[in-house]
Design an enzyme around this catalytic site. Structure first.
Site, PDB file in Angstrom:
ATOM      1  N   ASP A  90       0.844  -1.207   0.000  1.00 62.20           N
ATOM      2  CA  ASP A  90       0.000   0.000   0.000  1.00 62.20           C
ATOM      3  C   ASP A  90       0.872   1.247   0.000  1.00 62.20           C
ATOM      4  O   ASP A  90       0.370   2.349  -0.185  1.00 62.20           O
ATOM      5  CB  ASP A  90      -0.907  -0.005   1.241  1.00 62.20           C
ATOM      6  CG  ASP A  90      -1.915   1.130   1.216  1.00 62.20           C
ATOM      7  OD1 ASP A  90      -2.590   1.291   0.172  1.00 62.20           O
ATOM      8  OD2 ASP A  90      -2.031   1.875   2.211  1.00 62.20           O
ATOM      9  N   GLU A 100       6.728   7.701  -3.104  1.00 60.86           N
ATOM     10  CA  GLU A 100       5.328   7.766  -3.571  1.00 60.86           C
ATOM     11  C   GLU A 100       4.735   9.173  -3.456  1.00 60.86           C
ATOM     12  O   GLU A 100       3.674   9.455  -4.038  1.00 60.86           O
ATOM     13  CB  GLU A 100       4.471   6.832  -2.712  1.00 60.86           C
ATOM     14  CG  GLU A 100       4.393   7.331  -1.255  1.00 60.86           C
ATOM     15  CD  GLU A 100       3.452   6.558  -0.342  1.00 60.86           C
ATOM     16  OE1 GLU A 100       3.547   5.330  -0.279  1.00 60.86           O
ATOM     17  OE2 GLU A 100       2.631   7.200   0.325  1.00 60.86           O
ATOM     18  N   HIS A 134      -1.660   3.901  -1.059  1.00 65.78           N
ATOM     19  CA  HIS A 134      -1.718   4.442   0.309  1.00 65.78           C
ATOM     20  C   HIS A 134      -3.162   4.741   0.730  1.00 65.78           C
ATOM     21  O   HIS A 134      -3.498   5.870   1.095  1.00 65.78           O
ATOM     22  CB  HIS A 134      -0.836   5.701   0.421  1.00 65.78           C
ATOM     23  CG  HIS A 134      -0.286   5.896   1.808  1.00 65.78           C
ATOM     24  ND1 HIS A 134       0.973   6.400   2.066  1.00 65.78           N
ATOM     25  CD2 HIS A 134      -0.823   5.663   3.033  1.00 65.78           C
ATOM     26  CE1 HIS A 134       1.175   6.467   3.366  1.00 65.78           C
ATOM     27  NE2 HIS A 134       0.101   6.027   3.974  1.00 65.78           N
TER      28      HIS A 134
HETATM   29  C1  COI Z   1      -0.625   7.863   8.473  1.00 61.99           C
HETATM   30  O1  COI Z   1      -1.565   8.155   9.223  1.00 61.99           O
HETATM   31  O2  COI Z   1       0.553   7.990   8.849  1.00 61.99           O
HETATM   32  C2  COI Z   1      -0.892   7.350   7.132  1.00 61.99           C
HETATM   33  O3  COI Z   1      -0.110   6.613   6.624  1.00 61.99           O
HETATM   34  C3  COI Z   1      -2.119   7.845   6.421  1.00 61.99           C
HETATM   35  C4  COI Z   1      -1.878   8.822   5.324  1.00 61.99           C
HETATM   36  C5  COI Z   1      -2.934   9.891   5.301  1.00 61.99           C
HETATM   37  C6  COI Z   1      -0.543   9.437   5.254  1.00 61.99           C
END
Ligand code: COI
Length: 326
Positions: free
Chosen positions: A255, A260, A292
């Site tokens: 993911d 990215e 992601h």
């Molecule tokens: C996080 O909460 O660290 C995530 O990976 C979610 C994303 C919105 C960056």
């Protein structure tokens, strides 16, 4: 007291309802990510709320120059913020937590998809290839799953996995007493050598950069499956591709990917793959790539936004702020 919100998405509108009034703060918004050029928009705000876009030293300085003293990122990881620069400049930083269930459930979905060759089954079906060729799966019940990182998300993954009856090995710098009855904590090498499936739930740090690399892959069982919903930097993508090419790695569910940042959550439809690694990984029938999205549930969105604004208000009022990381 004012909080300026960067990277505002229209779908988030209901999540902000009533927040300004109940917290007695002014909120202002823009759709763009923070940059040196648009830092001026935050003038008059003492805190900004951002998402996972890069926050460089120059941006931190530009925000500081406008009077901003606190950056809250509306997510858990804060590796997109230059923390050394923030410290040097005197900018405080906080993150925003949300329930681990969404990412944990998505992680288990990726494990299942890889274990059952779901990607190949679905793509072949669309081509009207209904054969069983290459589609034999494996049972989780008969597998050993290695969980790297047993924080909130890793622990939730473990709780879900216990229902499948698999053996679970775990690694964390700080093992959790409450998990000791359901997992066997081991050192990393033992985990690499004995796991049929390895799932990553560690934050991105200097110490675990490319934790999965040529050498560690060589230690793994032939036919290992690797899944990652944590951070791309944990895996050396070239080494992973090499492992997939040689067949050492039987499947991967990713993911997150290295580099990215300017790609995921944007639309490149109709264009060539925006990164060579994506083009290469897409060619493997046993690789599941998602952009992601593991975090993305309605609950998480509401929680990450509300917690960000609530902790900005607490910070500005001098109240305890449990989300502060710097
Ligand atoms: C996080 O909460 O660290 C995530 O990976 C979610 C994303 C919105 C960056």
């Amino acid at each position: 007291m004012k909080v300026f919100v960067y990277s505002y998405r229209d779908l988030e509108k209901p999540c902000y309802a009533g927040l300004a009034e109940s917290l007695d703060v002014e909120l202002d918004f823009c759709h763009d990510a923070p940059s040196v050029e648009n830092a001026v928009l935050a003038k008059g705000a003492q805190a900004v709320s951002i998402v996972n876009t890069p926050v460089t030293k120059d941006i931190i300085q530009a925000l500081y120059d406008q009077g901003v003293r606190y950056i809250s990122t509306r997510n858990i990881g804060y590796d997109h913020i230059d923390m050394d620069a923030a410290k040097e400049i005197g900018m405080s930083v906080g993150n925003s937590s949300y329930a681990p269930n969404g990412v944990a459930e998505f992680s288990v979905m990726l494990i299942m998809m890889c274990a059952r060759n779901a990607s190949l089954i679905v793509t072949d079906f669309k081509k009207q290839n209904y054969t069983l060729n290459g589609k034999m799966g494996r049972l989780l019940r008969d597998s050993t799953v290695g969980v790297i990182g047993t924080g909130k998300i890793g622990a939730q993954v473990i709780k879900i996995l216990t229902g499948f009856g698999c053996k679970i090995l775990a690694y964390d710098l700080y093992p959790k007493d409450e998990l000791k009855d359901i997992v066997e904590y081991t050192d990393l090498e033992t985990l690499f050598k004995n796991s049929d499936i390895i799932t990553l739930h560690a934050p991105s740090t200097k110490e675990n950069y490319h934790l999965i690399n040529k050498e560690t892959i060589a230690m793994m069982k032939d036919g290992v499956i690797i899944t990652n919903t944590a951070r791309g930097s944990l895996i050396d993508t070239d080494a992973l591709i090499e492992g997939l090419e040689s067949g050492k790695i039987a499947g991967a569910g990713l993911d997150v990917l290295e580099n990215e940042t300017d790609i995921y959550h944007n639309n490149f439809e109709g264009q060539p793959a925006p990164m060579e690694a994506i083009a290469k990984l897409n060619e493997f029938p046993n690789v599941v790539l998602t952009p992601h999205t593991a975090f993305f549930t309605n609950n998480a969105l509401v929680e990450m936004i509300r917690n960000s604004i609530i902790t900005c208000a607490a910070e500005l009022k001098g109240e305890p702020n449990p989300s502060k990381v710097l």
